[in-house]
Design a protein around this motif. Sequence first.
Motif, PDB file in Angstrom:
ATOM      1  N   LEU A  54       0.832  -1.199   0.000  1.00 43.24           N
ATOM      2  CA  LEU A  54       0.000   0.000   0.000  1.00 43.24           C
ATOM      3  C   LEU A  54       0.869   1.253   0.000  1.00 43.24           C
ATOM      4  O   LEU A  54       0.640   2.194  -0.777  1.00 43.24           O
ATOM      5  N   ASP A  55       1.878   1.281   0.850  1.00 43.00           N
ATOM      6  CA  ASP A  55       2.780   2.434   0.920  1.00 43.00           C
ATOM      7  C   ASP A  55       3.536   2.618  -0.394  1.00 43.00           C
ATOM      8  O   ASP A  55       3.704   3.750  -0.871  1.00 43.00           O
ATOM      9  N   GLU A  56       4.009   1.507  -0.971  1.00 42.04           N
ATOM     10  CA  GLU A  56       4.780   1.606  -2.212  1.00 42.04           C
ATOM     11  C   GLU A  56       3.913   2.068  -3.379  1.00 42.04           C
ATOM     12  O   GLU A  56       4.354   2.856  -4.222  1.00 42.04           O
ATOM     13  N   LEU A  57       2.671   1.582  -3.441  1.00 41.81           N
ATOM     14  CA  LEU A  57       1.778   2.014  -4.511  1.00 41.81           C
ATOM     15  C   LEU A  57       1.424   3.495  -4.368  1.00 41.81           C
ATOM     16  O   LEU A  57       1.404   4.231  -5.361  1.00 41.81           O
ATOM     17  N   ARG A  58       1.152   3.923  -3.146  1.00 43.07           N
ATOM     18  CA  ARG A  58       0.873   5.347  -2.923  1.00 43.07           C
ATOM     19  C   ARG A  58       2.073   6.187  -3.362  1.00 43.07           C
ATOM     20  O   ARG A  58       1.918   7.247  -3.975  1.00 43.07           O
ATOM     21  N   ARG A  59       3.267   5.724  -3.012  1.00 39.98           N
ATOM     22  CA  ARG A  59       4.484   6.457  -3.360  1.00 39.98           C
ATOM     23  C   ARG A  59       4.645   6.546  -4.880  1.00 39.98           C
ATOM     24  O   ARG A  59       5.018   7.582  -5.427  1.00 39.98           O
ATOM     25  N   ALA A  60       4.353   5.452  -5.568  1.00 40.58           N
ATOM     26  CA  ALA A  60       4.483   5.428  -7.025  1.00 40.58           C
ATOM     27  C   ALA A  60       3.499   6.385  -7.687  1.00 40.58           C
ATOM     28  O   ALA A  60       3.820   7.052  -8.678  1.00 40.58           O
ATOM     29  N   ILE A  61       2.282   6.479  -7.126  1.00 43.28           N
ATOM     30  CA  ILE A  61       1.271   7.374  -7.683  1.00 43.28           C
ATOM     31  C   ILE A  61       1.598   8.826  -7.353  1.00 43.28           C
ATOM     32  O   ILE A  61       1.563   9.712  -8.217  1.00 43.28           O
ATOM     33  N   THR A  62       1.945   9.089  -6.094  1.00 44.37           N
ATOM     34  CA  THR A  62       2.231  10.455  -5.667  1.00 44.37           C
ATOM     35  C   THR A  62       3.451  11.030  -6.373  1.00 44.37           C
ATOM     36  O   THR A  62       3.497  12.214  -6.695  1.00 44.37           O
TER      37      THR A  62
ATOM     38  N   LEU B 266      -1.251  -7.511  -2.810  1.00 45.36           N
ATOM     39  CA  LEU B 266      -1.361  -6.489  -3.847  1.00 45.36           C
ATOM     40  C   LEU B 266      -2.823  -6.194  -4.154  1.00 45.36           C
ATOM     41  O   LEU B 266      -3.233  -5.032  -4.246  1.00 45.36           O
ATOM     42  N   ARG B 267      -3.621  -7.254  -4.290  1.00 51.78           N
ATOM     43  CA  ARG B 267      -5.055  -7.049  -4.554  1.00 51.78           C
ATOM     44  C   ARG B 267      -5.733  -6.314  -3.409  1.00 51.78           C
ATOM     45  O   ARG B 267      -6.582  -5.434  -3.630  1.00 51.78           O
TER      46      ARG B 267
ATOM     47  N   LEU C  34      -6.916   1.370  -2.131  1.00 51.78           N
ATOM     48  CA  LEU C  34      -6.683   2.572  -2.938  1.00 51.78           C
ATOM     49  C   LEU C  34      -7.903   2.912  -3.791  1.00 51.78           C
ATOM     50  O   LEU C  34      -8.180   4.086  -4.044  1.00 51.78           O
ATOM     51  N   GLN C  35      -8.655   1.876  -4.207  1.00 52.61           N
ATOM     52  CA  GLN C  35      -9.883   2.127  -4.950  1.00 52.61           C
ATOM     53  C   GLN C  35     -10.888   2.856  -4.067  1.00 52.61           C
ATOM     54  O   GLN C  35     -11.559   3.804  -4.500  1.00 52.61           O
ATOM     55  N   GLY C  36     -10.985   2.441  -2.803  1.00 54.77           N
ATOM     56  CA  GLY C  36     -11.874   3.112  -1.862  1.00 54.77           C
ATOM     57  C   GLY C  36     -11.473   4.550  -1.595  1.00 54.77           C
ATOM     58  O   GLY C  36     -12.323   5.393  -1.304  1.00 54.77           O
ATOM     59  N   GLU C  37     -10.174   4.841  -1.720  1.00 50.43           N
ATOM     60  CA  GLU C  37      -9.676   6.201  -1.498  1.00 50.43           C
ATOM     61  C   GLU C  37      -9.761   7.055  -2.759  1.00 50.43           C
ATOM     62  O   GLU C  37      -9.472   8.249  -2.716  1.00 50.43           O
TER      63      GLU C  37
END
Length: 220
Positions: A16-24, A50-51, A57-60
């Motif tokens: 979750l942290d890594e995906l947020r970082r990649a998007i941000t 991952l799922r 992240l979809q909820g956010e």
Amino acid sequence: MTTQRTRPPTAQQFVLDELRRAITSGRLRPGAPIRQDVLAEEFGVSRVPLREALKTLQGEGLVTYHAHRGYHVEELSLDDLREVYRIRALLEDEAVRRAAALMTSADLDALDRAEDEVERAARAGDVLAMAAANRAFHMALYEYAGMPRLVRLIRTLWDSTDAYRSIYYGEGVNRERVVGEHRAAVAALRAGDAEEAVRVLDVHRAHAVAALEHLMAPVS
């Protein structure tokens, strides 16, 4: 001696942290497909955490799911972006006015220190660090309003545009503008002029929208 980032306690939180970082940071751009097999291998995890992270992240509002196409980074239209910033203006103006009436000199000093972090990241051209520091600066200000429900609504709106904020900070002139506008807002608050602080931050948002309108405009 260098220090390495410690993994969070669970694989799902790590992903979750890594995906947020990649998007941000803009590594995963708005509209980009999220290739689960590639990311699972990159992060060294199974598809299960991952799922679960993608569902969070979809909820956010950071990613979206399309049948037969999978997950993609959320992509806003210009109309959507303008609407989010308009709602933010209504909520954030109220938060700033309330905060201005309650802030102490110690609070203002803390806000100055938060802005120091924004400036440090801006000078380094570190988009990810600037995005995090900028968010911390603004949320600190809004939290001084003492209205936690209002701040939660503001955070949700910020979540929906995180990917676009990294695009804005990619330009050096925008980073410099952000720093100047933050300093002007803090100066107005120190002077006890809440309406000037509101005005400065309204202009601050308008500059971001104008820049994003230019960056997102279709190529003719």
